[in-house]
Scaffold this active site. Structure first.
Site, mmCIF file in Angstrom:
data_model
loop_
_atom_site.group_PDB
_atom_site.id
_atom_site.type_symbol
_atom_site.label_atom_id
_atom_site.label_comp_id
_atom_site.label_asym_id
_atom_site.label_seq_id
_atom_site.Cartn_x
_atom_site.Cartn_y
_atom_site.Cartn_z
ATOM 1 N N ARG A 140 0.856 -1.186 0.000
ATOM 2 C CA ARG A 140 0.000 0.000 0.000
ATOM 3 C C ARG A 140 0.886 1.226 0.000
ATOM 4 N NH1 ARG A 140 -1.898 3.425 4.091
ATOM 5 N NH2 ARG A 140 -3.948 4.366 3.682
ATOM 6 N N SER A 168 -13.128 -3.060 1.284
ATOM 7 C CA SER A 168 -13.352 -2.371 2.570
ATOM 8 C C SER A 168 -14.840 -2.166 2.785
ATOM 9 C CB SER A 168 -12.669 -1.000 2.567
ATOM 10 O OG SER A 168 -11.284 -1.153 2.491
ATOM 11 N N LYS A 187 -3.745 6.438 8.292
ATOM 12 C CA LYS A 187 -4.628 6.715 7.146
ATOM 13 C C LYS A 187 -5.356 8.017 7.444
ATOM 14 C CE LYS A 187 -8.743 4.873 4.774
ATOM 15 N NZ LYS A 187 -8.412 5.321 3.401
HETATM 16 C C1 LIG Z 1 -7.137 -5.211 4.637
HETATM 17 C C2 LIG Z 1 -7.494 -3.786 4.357
HETATM 18 N N1 LIG Z 1 -8.660 -3.280 4.861
HETATM 19 C C3 LIG Z 1 -8.985 -1.986 4.605
HETATM 20 C C4 LIG Z 1 -8.146 -1.188 3.841
HETATM 21 C C5 LIG Z 1 -8.515 0.245 3.530
HETATM 22 O O1 LIG Z 1 -8.760 0.357 2.154
HETATM 23 P P1 LIG Z 1 -9.357 1.734 1.603
HETATM 24 O O2 LIG Z 1 -10.610 2.023 2.333
HETATM 25 O O3 LIG Z 1 -9.423 1.658 0.131
HETATM 26 O O4 LIG Z 1 -8.266 2.816 2.035
HETATM 27 P P2 LIG Z 1 -6.747 2.906 1.521
HETATM 28 O O5 LIG Z 1 -6.022 1.750 2.166
HETATM 29 O O6 LIG Z 1 -6.766 2.769 0.030
HETATM 30 O O7 LIG Z 1 -6.266 4.230 2.001
HETATM 31 C C6 LIG Z 1 -6.973 -1.749 3.325
HETATM 32 N N2 LIG Z 1 -6.130 -1.013 2.555
HETATM 33 N N3 LIG Z 1 -6.654 -3.036 3.594
HETATM 34 C C1 LIG Z 2 -5.287 1.233 5.690
HETATM 35 C C2 LIG Z 2 -6.263 1.476 6.780
HETATM 36 N N1 LIG Z 2 -7.603 1.310 6.577
HETATM 37 C C3 LIG Z 2 -8.365 1.572 7.637
HETATM 38 S S1 LIG Z 2 -7.369 2.079 8.954
HETATM 39 C C4 LIG Z 2 -5.928 1.899 8.041
HETATM 40 C C5 LIG Z 2 -4.582 2.181 8.607
HETATM 41 C C6 LIG Z 2 -4.132 1.085 9.526
HETATM 42 O O1 LIG Z 2 -2.858 1.420 10.069
HETATM 43 P P1 LIG Z 2 -2.492 1.162 11.613
HETATM 44 O O2 LIG Z 2 -2.507 -0.317 11.810
HETATM 45 O O3 LIG Z 2 -1.114 1.748 11.770
HETATM 46 O O4 LIG Z 2 -3.523 1.863 12.433
#
Ligand SMILES: Cc1ncc(COP(=O)(O)OP(=O)(O)O)c(N)n1
Ligand SMILES: Cc1ncsc1CCOP(=O)(O)O
Ligand SMILES: [Mg+2]
Length: 217
Positions: free
Chosen positions: A44, A116, A146
Site C-alpha cells: 500500500r 473495505s 490513514k
Molecule cells: C485489509 C485492508 N482493509 C482496509 C483497507 C482500507 O482500504 P481503503 O478504504 O481503500 O483505504 P486505503 O487503504 O486505500 O487508504 C486496506 N487497505 N486493507
Molecule cells: C489502511 C487502513 N484502513 C483503515 S485504517 C488503516 C490504517 C491502519 O494502520 P495502523 O494499523 O497503523 O492503524
C-alpha cells in the site's frame, strides 16, 4: 501462478508502503515480517510516498518475489493495473476506489479481491455480490496511518459487521497487541496492521501474538 485465497491468510496481515517506514528499506522490513511469519502482505504505497510510478513498480516486483518465495499472498492496494502488472495474488479496494464489480471483472479470476466495508449497509451490498474473497473493516480504533479514515467502528461495531457478513472479515485500524484477543473474540478472521508491526521492537513476537489470538482450539 497466483495463490488461492484462504481465510487463514487473514490471521497476520501486514499492510505497508514506503510512506510507513521513512528512512528504511521496505524490502528489509517486509522480509523481516515474512521471516516472522506474517500470513499476508499488502503493498500500500500512497500518501506521502516519494516513489515514481516506475520505482513503485520495480519495488513491487521485488516484494512480490519475496512473498512468492515465502508462499505468502502478495496483495496490492487500490491500483488494479499495478496488481495485474505485478501478477499479484490479490487486490484490495475501498468504497472510494474503482467499483468493486468492475475490479472483479477486470482481474477475472487472475487474483482474489478484498473490499473495505465499514458499515452494515456496505456489508449488505457486498453480500449480494459474487467474487469477493474477504472484507476489511475499520478503523476499529483511531489510527494515524490513514489520514482519510472512516469514523471509528469499535469492537461492538466490528462484531456487528462480522455477524452480518457472508465473507471472512479482517479488522484494521489502530490495532495493538493488547486488543488482539478481543478482536478475535468478535469472530474476525484476523487483524491487518501497519504500525503495530512497523513500530514493533520484536516482529517475531508481535506476529506470534497475532497468530496466537486466532488459533483454533
Ligand atoms: C485489509 C485492508 N482493509 C482496509 C483497507 C482500507 O482500504 P481503503 O478504504 O481503500 O483505504 P486505503 O487503504 O486505500 O487508504 C486496506 N487497505 N486493507
Ligand atoms: C489502511 C487502513 N484502513 C483503515 S485504517 C488503516 C490504517 C491502519 O494502520 P495502523 O494499523 O497503523 O492503524
Ligand atoms: Mg483504497
Amino acid at each position: 501462478m497466483t495463490l488461492k485465497f484462504e481465510p487463514t491468510q487473514l490471521r497476520a496481515y501486514f499492510v505497508c508502503g514506503t510512506q510507513d517506514v521513512p528512512g528504511q528499506d521496505l524490502n528489509v522490513v517486509v522480509q523481516t515480517a515474512l521471516d516472522a511469519g506474517i500470513t499476508a502482505f499488502q503493498y500500500r504505497d500512497k500518501g506521502n510516498s516519494q516513489l515514481t510510478t516506475t520505482e513503485r513498480f520495480a519495488l513491487g516486483q521485488q516484494l512480490r518475489e519475496r512473498c512468492a518465495q515465502a508462499h505468502v499472498p502478495f496483495i496490492v492496494d487500490d491500483d488494479v493495473e499495478l496488481a495485474l502488472a505485478l501478477q499479484a495474488d490479490g487486490v484490495h479496494v475501498g468504497q472510494k476506489d474503482d467499483r468493486v464489480t468492475q475490479v472483479i471483472q477486470r482481474v477475472a479470476n487472475q487474483m482474489f479481491v478484498g473490499l473495505s466495508c465499514s458499515t452494515l449497509a456496505e456489508v449488505q451490498i457486498a453480500n449480494q455480490l459474487e467474487g469477493i474473497a474477504y472484507l476489511g473493516s475499520g478503523p476499529i480504533f483511531p489510527t494515524t496511518s490513514k489520514v482519510d479514515a472512516d469514523p471509528v467502528v469499535g469492537l461492538a461495531g466490528l462484531q456487528q459487521l462480522v455477524v452480518a457478513a457472508k465473507y471472512p472479515v479482517v479488522a484494521i485500524g489502530g490495532i495493538t497487541v493488547a486488543q488482539l484477543p478481543a478482536i478475535a473474540a468478535t469472530g474476525a478472521a484476523g487483524a491487518a496492521v501497519i504500525s503495530m508491526l512497523t513500530r514493533s521492537p520484536d516482529m517475531a513476537a508481535t506476529v506470534k501474538a497475532m497468530l496466537t489470538a486466532t488459533e483454533v482450539h
